[in-house]
Motif scaffolding. Structure first.
Motif, short mmCIF file in Angstrom:
data_model
loop_
_atom_site.label_atom_id
_atom_site.label_comp_id
_atom_site.label_asym_id
_atom_site.label_seq_id
_atom_site.Cartn_x
_atom_site.Cartn_y
_atom_site.Cartn_z
N THR A 247 0.79 -1.15 -0.12
CA THR A 247 -0.03 0.07 0.03
C THR A 247 0.88 1.33 -0.05
O THR A 247 1.99 1.29 0.58
CB THR A 247 -0.92 0.18 1.11
N ASN A 248 0.38 2.56 -0.38
CA ASN A 248 1.29 3.55 -0.63
C ASN A 248 1.23 4.34 0.92
O ASN A 248 0.70 5.45 0.80
CB ASN A 248 0.57 4.47 -1.65
N ASN A 249 1.56 3.74 1.70
CA ASN A 249 1.99 4.57 2.95
C ASN A 249 3.00 4.26 3.74
O ASN A 249 3.55 3.16 3.42
CB ASN A 249 0.75 4.73 3.98
N GLN A 250 3.32 4.72 4.76
CA GLN A 250 4.55 4.56 5.59
C GLN A 250 4.56 3.07 6.31
O GLN A 250 5.57 2.73 6.73
CB GLN A 250 4.93 5.64 6.66
N THR A 251 3.24 2.30 6.48
CA THR A 251 3.30 1.21 7.07
C THR A 251 4.24 0.07 6.19
O THR A 251 4.67 -0.53 7.17
CB THR A 251 1.95 0.61 7.40
N VAL A 252 4.26 0.34 5.21
CA VAL A 252 5.12 -0.64 4.55
C VAL A 252 6.65 -0.58 4.44
O VAL A 252 7.28 -1.23 4.11
CB VAL A 252 4.68 -0.99 2.75
N VAL A 253 6.88 0.63 5.30
CA VAL A 253 8.25 0.89 5.48
C VAL A 253 8.69 0.55 6.83
O VAL A 253 9.52 -0.35 7.10
CB VAL A 253 8.52 2.22 5.21
N ASP A 254 7.84 1.12 8.04
CA ASP A 254 8.17 0.87 9.13
C ASP A 254 7.99 -0.75 9.68
O ASP A 254 8.81 -1.20 10.62
CB ASP A 254 7.27 1.51 10.00
N ARG A 255 7.11 -1.35 9.34
CA ARG A 255 6.69 -2.53 9.86
C ARG A 255 7.87 -3.74 9.24
O ARG A 255 8.34 -4.29 10.19
CB ARG A 255 5.10 -3.30 9.34
N PRO A 256 8.01 -3.81 8.10
CA PRO A 256 9.13 -4.71 7.76
C PRO A 256 10.58 -4.18 8.34
O PRO A 256 11.38 -5.23 8.66
CB PRO A 256 9.38 -4.79 6.25
N ASN A 257 10.54 -2.97 8.35
CA ASN A 257 12.22 -2.43 9.08
C ASN A 257 12.40 -2.82 10.43
O ASN A 257 13.24 -2.88 10.94
CB ASN A 257 12.13 -0.94 8.65
N SER A 258 11.18 -2.88 11.06
CA SER A 258 11.33 -3.35 12.49
C SER A 258 11.99 -4.55 12.80
O SER A 258 12.47 -4.87 13.61
CB SER A 258 9.74 -3.32 13.18
#
Length: 374
Positions: A247-258
């Motif tokens: 999806t086009n929001n920050q969740t797809v960055v923060d969640r896997p990066n955790s």
């Protein structure tokens, strides 16, 4: 040392000398411990009932060792005395002792025969290859049945994917249908579970149930404790893959990066979401036979050298690396910047997508486990 002889000892010595003259056996065998250098003037009574003619000052015998040496000295032919410990002692001469201990020195017979460097034939006719291994048909049982040093290397269909892998998909499916992808995984004979769909903590027991973990559309971020468990699981031989762009929001960055940032790799949205396809590949086991792979609305991957992971950029777009492989101690990672490679539309239209997954799973498979030659 000075020895004093009185009249009575002299008479006894003469009697012994006369008795000994009739015996022609004068061979003396010395024990390995040394020689009898200092005989005493008279016999000594031992606690086990035996009688000796003196003290062996240089015998080097050790108490309690049960020495099996035999000393044969001249005798008069009189019957020997049996002692309480089973030894036979002749005491006709106060200065001599003949002791025979019934000790068996027979060694066990080795009936094995070495045929080659790694093959041994045993007495019952069986043959083993390697330590304690008798080759049988390989099956999925966490054992090296065929003794080739690879556990569960089963590929009945000959598709290049091991039939014994246990795979966990973390999170939900992507926005588009992907049933064909998961059905294909299950058809290989692997165990495929979709888990981590809520706040249930990730535990060591959960991770130890799987060989490969694939991060799909994650529903949450992960705690430092969970991240540490996953990191240790990878370093001990696990295989981890990550996708993003759901999806086009920050969740797809923060969640896997955790999860993955602790191992020096992370998604970067600074250049927005961009598209491919990916056609620029570096020679690598993951890219074998691959020329073009779908990429729609994904991210590039940041790489930080943490001193442990050995990183290889295997696919790029103008914005940066979009496919990175890492060897991390005994485990491996593959980080991809998009999720379209799991959608049914790509499986139906781009034959290389299936081969891409074959390569990925083969790369992530644990060392010496479920490895299928390509």
């Amino acid at each position: 040392m000075t020895t004093w002889f009185g009249p009575l000892p002299a008479l006894l010595g003469a009697a012994v000398l006369v008795a000994a003259c009739g015996n022609t056996n004068n061979n003396v065998t010395a024990s390995a411990g040394g020689t009898d250098s200092d005989p005493t003037a008279g016999p000594t009574s031992m606690t086990d009932g035996t009688s000796t003619g003196g003290t062996d000052s240089d015998s080097n015998a050790t108490e309690g060792t049960g020495s099996a040496s035999m000393t044969s000295l001249p005798t008069t032919g009189e019957a020997p005395t049996s002692t309480s410990n089973g030894t036979m002692t002749s005491t006709s001469d106060p200065d001599t002792t003949s002791t025979t201990n019934p000790v068996s020195t027979t060694e066990p017979v080795d009936t094995t025969t070495t045929i080659g460097p790694d093959t041994t034939s045993t007495s019952d006719g069986t043959t083993t290859t390697g330590p304690d291994c008798i080759p049988t048909e390989e099956v999925c049982n966490d054992l090296d049945d065929d003794c080739n040093d690879i556990i569960d290397d089963v590929d009945v269909g000959g598709d290049g994917i091991c039939d014994c892998l246990d795979i966990a998909l973390f999170g939900n499916e992507g926005a588009n249908p992907s049933a064909e992808f998961q059905t294909w995984l299950e058809a290989q004979g692997t165990q495929v579970d979709r888990i981590s769909l809520d706040d249930t903590p990730i535990t060591q027991e959960i991770l130890d149930s799987y060989d490969i973990v694939i991060l799909d559309w994650l529903v949450r971020t992960y705690s430092p404790e969970e991240t540490a468990l996953i990191k240790a699981w990878v370093e001990n031989g696990g295989g981890l893959m990550s996708m993003t762009g759901h999806t086009n929001n920050q969740t797809v960055v923060d969640r896997p990066n955790s999860i993955i940032a602790s191992m020096g790799l992370s998604y970067n949205a600074s250049q927005g979401f961009f598209s491919g396809p990916v056609t620029n590949w570096t020679p690598h086991p993951i890219t074998d036979g691959i020329t073009s792979v779908s990429f729609y609305g994904g991210l590039y991957v940041d790489i930080v050298d943490d001193g442990v992971g050995m990183n290889t950029v295997v696919g790029t777009l103008p914005q940066g690396p979009v496919a990175v492989a890492q060897i991390r101690n005994d485990g491996k990672l593959f980080i991809f910047g998009d999720e379209w490679i799991e959608f049914d539309s790509e499986w139906q239209q781009i034959p290389q997508i299936k081969q891409f997954w074959v390569n990925i799973l083969a790369y992530l498979s644990p060392q010496n486990f479920c490895t299928v030659p390509q």
